[in-house]
Design a protein around this motif. Structure first.
Motif: not given
Length: 514
Positions: A29-57
């Motif tokens: 929904k929102m990010t400041d893009n300081i470290l990584f250029n991962w766009k708003e309105n895109t899926s965090i799961y597509d940004a990096h496989p690590f974030f698949e852990i959020i589903r389990d959490l």
């Protein structure tokens, strides 16, 4: 002032932190893009496989106020890899992700860990090398000791039968051949002995054993031995012994002899004419400590100045004379023995004029107590018209034989022998004895325990009051007092003279009879 500091540190670290606000379906929904250029309105799961852990959490979390931190997560950014810590906060309405970049710090830590691992591996390598060298040294020493035994056994036979053969009728040529066999056999024996000595020194198995010995006789025996060699080689031998040196000294007689013999052998080996001298003088004396200086000089070939510093190195020989034999280990052994005895040695030499070895060795001696120097009172056995019965308690057969031979030869004693304290108790319960000679160190019941049992275990005074003389080879300070305190009547040191033993027995039997 506080706001300024707060702003300063925020600006310093703001390029190391990136925030994400993510919906529960994974959309950024929102990010400041300081470290990584991962766009708003895109899926965090597509940004990096690590974030698949959020589903389990989300599935495991029962509450919507949970916080999870993961360290040392590797994220790829084009051609670079960033090492980050990630904190995931699950709030009631959204998910907040905070990424802290610690790439440089983790790389520094990794470098430190690498260094520590390399250091540990290096230490392990050194430890393994050390163990290997120890085992190699142990094998070498064991091998040399075994070779020594294997060579010296047949050498004994060779030399022994050579001597037997020498005494038979021989032609001149045969005698010459016998001399060659003897000379080469003795040379081989010297080589093996030197190698064994070096091996023992390296292994730390060569101990200095102090004993009291007649120093004057010791030097005169050496003088007699080398006088014959000097006469044979047509060389003069001069021996000077300082008369201020005590007759009886304490040191390792065998090692002192080994040092002097090696140095004198060298002197005679390299001296074709002239003389060899041995000078022995007292350096100084403090209480019962004595320092003695030995000087061995010759008029032989000598050693050049540049070679003197290597004179004590192993297998070192600087003489070109092929007729001169030697292992090159004699002076190495001398130096090692002197070091073990806490002495010192120096050498001076000139080519064509000879060499001089000067060494200082420490000795001690017993200070005679005025009571010890008083004339010992002589005792005689009482006239009872019978022989006296002695119980000898001693576990060494050779000592049993010696004492029994002394007493029986005297003609005034019957002797029974017990091997230990338990046997001694059985003997005194069956037979009446005039005196007990008690060795101190026995098993399973020693002299002190046996004496205590005799003194305290019987109402019969003929048993409990029997005279007991303790004897031992321990020679420890306070041994006499310990014996008397345990209930013994007297004490005698091994070795003892026949006269001293008989006198002490006579003294105790006389006192008991009166």
């Amino acid at each position: 002032m506080g706001d300024i500091l707060n702003l300063k540190y925020r600006l310093r670290f703001q390029n190391k932190i990136q925030f994400f606000v993510v919906a529960f379906d994974g959309i950024i929904k929102m990010t400041d893009n300081i470290l990584f250029n991962w766009k708003e309105n895109t899926s965090i799961y597509d940004a990096h496989p690590f974030f698949e852990i959020i589903r389990d959490l989300l599935q495991k979390s029962n509450e919507k106020n949970q916080e999870y931190t993961f360290v040392c997560v590797h994220f790829e950014d084009s051609s670079h890899v960033k090492i980050c810590d990630v904190t995931i906060c699950i709030d009631p309405t959204e998910i907040v992700i905070v990424i802290y970049e610690y790439t440089s710090k983790y790389q520094e830590l990794m470098e430190i860990m690498q260094q520590k691992n390399e250091f540990a591996m290096k230490n392990k390598e050194l430890e393994l090398k050390h163990d290997f060298l120890l085992k190699k040294e142990e094998f070498k020493n064991s091998f040399i000791a075994n070779i020594n035994h294997q060579i010296k056994t047949p050498l004994t036979g060779i030399l022994g039968f050579t001597e037997v053969l020498e005494k038979t009728p021989l032609s001149f040529d045969q005698k010459e051949l016998i001399n060659i066999i003897k000379r080469e056999s003795n040379h081989l024996d010297a080589i093996v002995t030197d190698m064994l000595n070096i091996s023992r020194i390296d292994a730390g198995r060569l101990d200095i054993k102090n004993e009291k010995f007649d120093f004057i006789k010791f030097i005169r025996d050496i003088e007699e031995r080398y006088s014959l060699l000097a006469k044979k080689n047509d060389i003069d031998l001069e021996v000077y012994l300082d008369t201020n040196i005590q007759k009886e000294l304490i040191s390792d007689k065998a090692r002192v002899g080994q040092i002097l013999v090696n140095l004198l052998n060298n002197a005679f080996r390299y001296t074709k004419k002239g003389k060899v001298s041995l000078r022995i003088v007292k350096n100084y004396q403090r209480a019962n400590y004595l320092s003695i200086n030995f000087i061995i000089a010759d008029t032989g070939q000598g050693i050049s100045e540049e070679n003197l510093e290597f004179i004590f190195d192993r297998f070192t020989r600087f003489h070109e004379d092929k007729q001169v034999t030697g292992t090159g280990l004699g002076l190495t052994i001398v130096k090692n023995l002197i070091d073990l005895m806490e002495g010192d040695i120096k050498v001076t030499s000139k080519v064509g004029e000879g060499s001089t070895f000067s060494l200082n060795l420490p000795f001690t001696f017993e200070i005679q107590n005025t009571k010890d120097t008083e004339k010992v009172k002589k005792y005689t056995l009482p006239e009872l018209g019978r022989k006296f019965r002695v119980l000898l308690v001693e576990d060494k057969e050779v000592n049993q034989y010696l004492v029994m031979k002394i007493l029986i030869s005297n003609g005034s004693f019957f002797v029974d022998a017990a091997l230990n304290g338990e046997e001694a108790i059985k003997y005194i319960e069956k037979r009446k004895y005039d005196i007990v000679l008690m060795d101190l160190m026995m098993f399973p019941m020693n002299g002190y325990e046996t004496t205590y049992a005799i003194r305290n275990g019987y109402e019969d005074t003929t048993i409990s009051n029997i005279p007991i003389i303790g004897f031992t080879a321990q020679n420890a300070i306070g041994e006499r007092e310990k014996c008397l305190k345990s209930g013994m009547n007297d004490f005698i040191n091994k070795p003892f003279t026949q006269e001293d033993l008989i006198n002490k027995i006579a003294k105790q039997i006389s006192k008991n009879s009166s």
